[in-house]
Motif scaffolding. Structure first.
Motif, mmCIF file in Angstrom:
data_model
loop_
_atom_site.group_PDB
_atom_site.id
_atom_site.type_symbol
_atom_site.label_atom_id
_atom_site.label_comp_id
_atom_site.label_asym_id
_atom_site.label_seq_id
_atom_site.Cartn_x
_atom_site.Cartn_y
_atom_site.Cartn_z
ATOM 1 N N LEU A 77 -37.302 -3.770 -10.868
ATOM 2 C CA LEU A 77 -38.497 -4.277 -10.187
ATOM 3 C C LEU A 77 -38.961 -5.597 -10.782
ATOM 4 O O LEU A 77 -39.416 -6.506 -10.049
ATOM 5 C CB LEU A 77 -39.607 -3.234 -10.232
ATOM 6 N N MET A 78 -38.884 -5.698 -12.093
ATOM 7 C CA MET A 78 -39.315 -6.940 -12.755
ATOM 8 C C MET A 78 -38.402 -8.081 -12.381
ATOM 9 O O MET A 78 -38.868 -9.218 -12.192
ATOM 10 C CB MET A 78 -39.307 -6.741 -14.268
ATOM 11 N N LYS A 79 -37.113 -7.818 -12.230
ATOM 12 C CA LYS A 79 -36.191 -8.859 -11.824
ATOM 13 C C LYS A 79 -36.453 -9.306 -10.391
ATOM 14 O O LYS A 79 -36.177 -10.460 -10.012
ATOM 15 C CB LYS A 79 -34.730 -8.390 -11.954
ATOM 16 N N ALA A 82 -34.850 7.137 -19.110
ATOM 17 C CA ALA A 82 -33.876 6.058 -18.910
ATOM 18 C C ALA A 82 -33.895 5.573 -17.464
ATOM 19 O O ALA A 82 -33.784 4.360 -17.190
ATOM 20 C CB ALA A 82 -32.478 6.542 -19.301
ATOM 21 N N ILE A 83 -34.037 6.501 -16.525
ATOM 22 C CA ILE A 83 -34.094 6.134 -15.110
ATOM 23 C C ILE A 83 -35.337 5.291 -14.836
ATOM 24 O O ILE A 83 -35.288 4.265 -14.129
ATOM 25 C CB ILE A 83 -34.078 7.397 -14.232
ATOM 26 N N MET A 84 -36.476 5.726 -15.383
ATOM 27 C CA MET A 84 -37.717 4.979 -15.179
ATOM 28 C C MET A 84 -37.601 3.558 -15.742
ATOM 29 O O MET A 84 -38.080 2.583 -15.125
ATOM 30 C CB MET A 84 -38.873 5.713 -15.838
ATOM 31 N N GLN A 85 -36.967 3.422 -16.895
ATOM 32 C CA GLN A 85 -36.796 2.095 -17.484
ATOM 33 C C GLN A 85 -35.907 1.215 -16.618
ATOM 34 O O GLN A 85 -36.176 0.010 -16.438
ATOM 35 C CB GLN A 85 -36.228 2.206 -18.893
ATOM 36 N N ALA A 86 -34.840 1.824 -16.072
ATOM 37 C CA ALA A 86 -33.916 1.062 -15.204
ATOM 38 C C ALA A 86 -34.643 0.585 -13.948
ATOM 39 O O ALA A 86 -34.463 -0.541 -13.488
ATOM 40 C CB ALA A 86 -32.712 1.909 -14.850
#
Length: 366
Positions: free
Chosen positions: A362-364, A353-357
């Protein structure tokens, strides 16, 4: 020079006068009761049974044996049968060695064939709880074997165990012997050494923890005994909540004791009470953020001692303290940015979940 007076034997008339006077003094009173001491002594002698020389000798020997027995019992030298239900087996920290199955099988076989040949050593608890009257000093394997035999056979003879009961005045030497035995055979951890000192003091073997450390570890250096005082403090203030205290390294233990002295006790107890560590590393991960805050806090100079040198924080490093003692440490090096999560164990699901956040953030930003 004065003349010496020559002594003369009384005449017959004088002797009769003495006897008549004695008779008048010892005559019956108006109620017919005679009370001279001679009469009382005579009656007592008449009522006492006549004893031969052998009987009097045997009586004297029995009195002496009884005195010796009472003295030996007071010194904890008389073995007695003690119910297993009255013994606290975890009051003392054992050396935490796994019991070898083959050795235990041999011990149980020996007890089944010949009984328990060597009694265990117990001490009286200063404050009995729930029917528990005694703590264990030595004989952990023998006690475990008897308990196992009771469970396997259900025989009533295994509901008790032969034991020597050490009173406070004799327990000190027994504690010293136990520590020496475990130091040679297995080696106690620093925490276990400190805990032994606290338990021995709490149960009257020593007046203070300080005295217990001085006597139990008298062969150690002054520096070593000073470190043991820190581990004893950890047991006194956190021992009821720590799950893996025996794996604390010396450095970790000294840092933890420093945090206690810095006033972080309540916070340390809170993270231990709410956390569920799976091993020693996870438990230390709960404690370290609180320990670090205690180290970072301004030192109370009124406590004396040398001023502590605190390493200057890295200019690039940022620390964020979250709830429940969790800390985020942000930093960077030549390879890039670093995020370190301290103070709580993380499973694969949380990490994902942390990696996804992070990925979304980063994408934003791009």
């Amino acid at each position: 020079m004065a003349k010496r007076r020559q002594l003369e034997a009384p005449t017959r008339e004088q002797l009769k006068e003495i006897e008549d006077g004695f008779a008048r003094e010892t005559r019956l009173d108006p109620f017919g009761i005679s009370v001279p001491i001679a009469t009382v002594a005579a009656e007592a002698a008449a009522l006492a049974p006549l004893q031969s020389t052998e009987e009097r000798t045997e009586a004297a020997r029995n009195r002496k044996d009884a005195e010796r027995f009472r003295e030996a019992e007071a010194r904890g030298m008389i073995a007695r049968d003690v119910a297993l239900s009255e013994i606290v087996t975890d009051q003392m920290m054992r050396d935490r060695m796994a019991l070898d199955p083959e050795e235990m099988a041999e011990l149980k076989s020996s007890i089944l064939s010949h009984g328990l040949r060597l009694p265990i050593e117990l001490y009286e608890l200063a404050v009995p709880e729930g029917g528990k009257l005694y703590g264990l000093i030595s004989g952990y394997r023998r006690l475990t074997a008897i308990k196992t035999l009771l469970g396997e056979t259900g025989r009533g003879e295994y509901t008790t165990i032969r034991a020597l009961i050490r009173k406070p005045e004799g327990a000190a030497a027994a504690f010293v012997a136990m520590v020496e035995e475990n130091e040679i055979r297995a080696g106690l951890s620093q925490y276990e050494r400190g805990r032994v000192a606290v338990v021995a003091s709490d149960n009257g073997a020593f007046e203070t923890v300080e005295e217990a450390i001085e006597q139990l570890f008298s062969s150690g250096s002054k520096a070593k005994r000073s470190k043991l005082r820190s581990f004893a403090q950890i047991h006194e203030e956190l021992g009821d909540l720590l799950i893996y205290p025996q794996v604390l390294t010396e450095r970790q233990g000294l840092r933890l004791a420093g945090a206690l002295r810095a006033g972080m006790t309540d916070e340390l107890r809170r993270v231990l009470a709410t956390g569920q560590p799976s091993d020693g590393d996870a438990e230390w991960a709960l404690l370290e953020p609180v320990v670090q805050r205690g180290e970072d806090a301004p030192r109370d100079t009124s406590r004396g001692g040398r001023p502590r040198r605190v390493a200057a924080p890295s200019p690039s490093q940022k620390v964020k303290y979250l709830s429940d003692g969790v800390r985020l440490r942000l930093d960077h090096d030549v390879q890039g940015h670093l995020i370190r999560i301290e103070g709580m164990p993380l499973d694969d699901e949380v990490l994902e979940a942390i990696m996804q956040a992070v990925e979304i953030a980063l994408m934003k930003g791009t």
